[in-house]
Design a protein around this motif. Structure first.
Motif, PDB file in Angstrom:
ATOM      1  N   ILE A 194       0.921  -1.561   0.516  1.00  0.00           N
ATOM      2  CA  ILE A 194      -0.471   0.300  -0.261  1.00  0.00           C
ATOM      3  C   ILE A 194       0.726   1.197   0.201  1.00  0.00           C
ATOM      4  O   ILE A 194       1.612   1.223   0.602  1.00  0.00           O
ATOM      5  CB  ILE A 194      -0.726   0.034   1.744  1.00  0.00           C
ATOM      6  N   SER A 195       0.619   1.978  -0.874  1.00  0.00           N
ATOM      7  CA  SER A 195       1.004   3.897  -0.925  1.00  0.00           C
ATOM      8  C   SER A 195       0.511   4.386  -1.589  1.00  0.00           C
ATOM      9  O   SER A 195      -0.850   4.554  -1.285  1.00  0.00           O
ATOM     10  CB  SER A 195       2.524   3.579  -1.945  1.00  0.00           C
ATOM     11  N   ARG A 196       0.558   5.588  -0.941  1.00  0.00           N
ATOM     12  CA  ARG A 196      -0.064   7.578  -1.473  1.00  0.00           C
ATOM     13  C   ARG A 196       0.353   8.403  -1.502  1.00  0.00           C
ATOM     14  O   ARG A 196       1.927   8.622  -1.555  1.00  0.00           O
ATOM     15  CB  ARG A 196      -0.898   7.595  -0.031  1.00  0.00           C
ATOM     16  N   ASP A 197      -0.248   9.026  -2.787  1.00  0.00           N
ATOM     17  CA  ASP A 197       0.379  10.805  -3.070  1.00  0.00           C
ATOM     18  C   ASP A 197      -0.434  11.525  -2.335  1.00  0.00           C
ATOM     19  O   ASP A 197      -1.620  11.037  -3.232  1.00  0.00           O
ATOM     20  CB  ASP A 197       1.007  10.215  -4.318  1.00  0.00           C
ATOM     21  N   ASN A 198      -0.010  12.277  -1.490  1.00  0.00           N
ATOM     22  CA  ASN A 198      -1.030  13.215  -0.614  1.00  0.00           C
ATOM     23  C   ASN A 198      -1.581  14.178  -2.030  1.00  0.00           C
ATOM     24  O   ASN A 198      -2.307  14.698  -2.216  1.00  0.00           O
ATOM     25  CB  ASN A 198      -1.036  13.691  -0.007  1.00  0.00           C
ATOM     26  N   ALA A 199      -0.313  14.357  -2.668  1.00  0.00           N
ATOM     27  CA  ALA A 199      -0.030  15.294  -3.689  1.00  0.00           C
ATOM     28  C   ALA A 199      -1.823  15.454  -4.963  1.00  0.00           C
ATOM     29  O   ALA A 199      -2.015  15.899  -4.967  1.00  0.00           O
ATOM     30  CB  ALA A 199       0.890  15.661  -4.056  1.00  0.00           C
ATOM     31  N   LYS A 200      -1.786  14.097  -5.171  1.00  0.00           N
ATOM     32  CA  LYS A 200      -2.394  13.437  -6.065  1.00  0.00           C
ATOM     33  C   LYS A 200      -3.938  13.365  -5.214  1.00  0.00           C
ATOM     34  O   LYS A 200      -4.453  12.560  -6.155  1.00  0.00           O
ATOM     35  CB  LYS A 200      -2.501  12.470  -6.901  1.00  0.00           C
ATOM     36  N   ASN A 201      -3.501  13.453  -3.784  1.00  0.00           N
ATOM     37  CA  ASN A 201      -5.269  12.705  -3.139  1.00  0.00           C
ATOM     38  C   ASN A 201      -5.845  11.615  -3.468  1.00  0.00           C
ATOM     39  O   ASN A 201      -6.406  10.645  -3.197  1.00  0.00           O
ATOM     40  CB  ASN A 201      -5.992  13.888  -3.284  1.00  0.00           C
ATOM     41  N   THR A 202      -4.404  10.432  -3.131  1.00  0.00           N
ATOM     42  CA  THR A 202      -4.689   9.026  -4.079  1.00  0.00           C
ATOM     43  C   THR A 202      -3.871   8.384  -2.995  1.00  0.00           C
ATOM     44  O   THR A 202      -2.607   8.177  -2.844  1.00  0.00           O
ATOM     45  CB  THR A 202      -4.374   8.523  -4.877  1.00  0.00           C
ATOM     46  N   VAL A 203      -4.284   6.986  -3.091  1.00  0.00           N
ATOM     47  CA  VAL A 203      -3.757   5.472  -2.466  1.00  0.00           C
ATOM     48  C   VAL A 203      -3.594   4.730  -3.972  1.00  0.00           C
ATOM     49  O   VAL A 203      -4.689   4.678  -4.283  1.00  0.00           O
ATOM     50  CB  VAL A 203      -4.896   5.587  -0.925  1.00  0.00           C
ATOM     51  N   TYR A 204      -2.686   3.762  -3.525  1.00  0.00           N
ATOM     52  CA  TYR A 204      -2.464   2.602  -4.504  1.00  0.00           C
ATOM     53  C   TYR A 204      -2.580   1.756  -2.905  1.00  0.00           C
ATOM     54  O   TYR A 204      -2.042   0.995  -2.108  1.00  0.00           O
ATOM     55  CB  TYR A 204      -1.217   3.012  -5.056  1.00  0.00           C
ATOM     56  N   LEU A 205      -2.813  -0.289  -4.429  1.00  0.00           N
ATOM     57  CA  LEU A 205      -2.356  -0.787  -3.655  1.00  0.00           C
ATOM     58  C   LEU A 205      -2.010  -1.244  -4.589  1.00  0.00           C
ATOM     59  O   LEU A 205      -2.721  -1.866  -5.898  1.00  0.00           O
ATOM     60  CB  LEU A 205      -3.872  -2.225  -2.557  1.00  0.00           C
ATOM     61  N   GLN A 206      -0.310  -1.813  -4.649  1.00  0.00           N
ATOM     62  CA  GLN A 206       0.032  -2.944  -5.449  1.00  0.00           C
ATOM     63  C   GLN A 206      -0.245  -3.779  -4.854  1.00  0.00           C
ATOM     64  O   GLN A 206      -0.115  -4.730  -4.352  1.00  0.00           O
ATOM     65  CB  GLN A 206       1.363  -2.667  -5.664  1.00  0.00           C
ATOM     66  N   MET A 207      -0.682  -4.563  -5.883  1.00  0.00           N
ATOM     67  CA  MET A 207      -1.178  -6.954  -5.554  1.00  0.00           C
ATOM     68  C   MET A 207       0.100  -7.544  -7.068  1.00  0.00           C
ATOM     69  O   MET A 207      -0.019  -7.350  -7.405  1.00  0.00           O
ATOM     70  CB  MET A 207      -2.035  -6.715  -5.662  1.00  0.00           C
ATOM     71  N   ASN A 208       0.893  -7.737  -5.781  1.00  0.00           N
ATOM     72  CA  ASN A 208       1.288  -9.049  -6.925  1.00  0.00           C
ATOM     73  C   ASN A 208       1.819 -10.348  -6.863  1.00  0.00           C
ATOM     74  O   ASN A 208       1.094 -10.678  -5.243  1.00  0.00           O
ATOM     75  CB  ASN A 208       3.280  -8.613  -6.921  1.00  0.00           C
ATOM     76  N   SER A 209       1.869 -11.445  -7.200  1.00  0.00           N
ATOM     77  CA  SER A 209       1.904 -12.809  -6.888  1.00  0.00           C
ATOM     78  C   SER A 209       0.589 -13.698  -6.569  1.00  0.00           C
ATOM     79  O   SER A 209       0.040 -13.844  -5.971  1.00  0.00           O
ATOM     80  CB  SER A 209       2.482 -13.897  -6.404  1.00  0.00           C
ATOM     81  N   LEU A 210      -0.892 -12.850  -7.452  1.00  0.00           N
ATOM     82  CA  LEU A 210      -2.302 -12.669  -7.310  1.00  0.00           C
ATOM     83  C   LEU A 210      -1.963 -14.287  -7.298  1.00  0.00           C
ATOM     84  O   LEU A 210      -1.950 -15.111  -8.102  1.00  0.00           O
ATOM     85  CB  LEU A 210      -2.484 -12.160  -8.311  1.00  0.00           C
ATOM     86  N   LYS A 211      -3.326 -14.579  -6.202  1.00  0.00           N
ATOM     87  CA  LYS A 211      -3.800 -16.271  -6.504  1.00  0.00           C
ATOM     88  C   LYS A 211      -5.585 -16.029  -6.674  1.00  0.00           C
ATOM     89  O   LYS A 211      -6.369 -15.075  -6.599  1.00  0.00           O
ATOM     90  CB  LYS A 211      -3.719 -16.603  -4.445  1.00  0.00           C
TER      91      LYS A 211
END
Length: 121
Positions: free
Chosen positions: A70-87
């Motif tokens: 999980i990460s966020r960019d407050n300048a863009k008012n956006t939060v991200y969820l990078q999902m790898n090795s999906l099952k």
């Protein structure tokens, strides 16, 4: 109007990756911790990850540790969820939510509408 809008959900093969985005409108996310939750068919909604307002603290469910970030960019008012090795068991509707506080308390003030993630060959 206060809104959280998720995007990035898709159909992906096992082992693949996706990045979900959660964009806020009508308010600034700077003051809020933000969490990602998911709900699979026939199951209760569960917490996946959470990030404090400044990104200094993160939490993950045991089932996604080491695979999701999980990460966020407050300048863009956006939060991200990078999902790898999906099952296949990651298949669910994913929701983002703004916590009531700057830290991850689990008390939610705003929910997004959800984005579908399907992991299947």
């Amino acid at each position: 109007q206060l809104q959280l809008v998720e995007s990035g959900g898709d159909l992906v093969q096992p082992g693949g990756s996706l990045r979900l985005s959660c964009a806020a409108s009508g308010f600034t996310l700077d003051y809020y911790a933000v969490g990602w939750f998911r709900q699979a068919p026939g199951k209760e909604r569960e917490g996946v990850s959470c990030i404090s307002n400044n990104g200094g603290s993160t939490k993950y469910a045991d089932s996604v540790k080491g695979r999701f970030t999980i990460s966020r960019d407050n300048a863009k008012n956006t939060v991200y969820l990078q999902m790898n090795s999906l099952k296949p068991e990651d298949t669910a509707v994913y929701y983002c939510a703004a916590d009531r506080y700057y830290y991850c308390s689990g008390l939610i003030d705003y929910w997004g509408q959800g984005t579908q993630v399907t992991v299947s060959s």
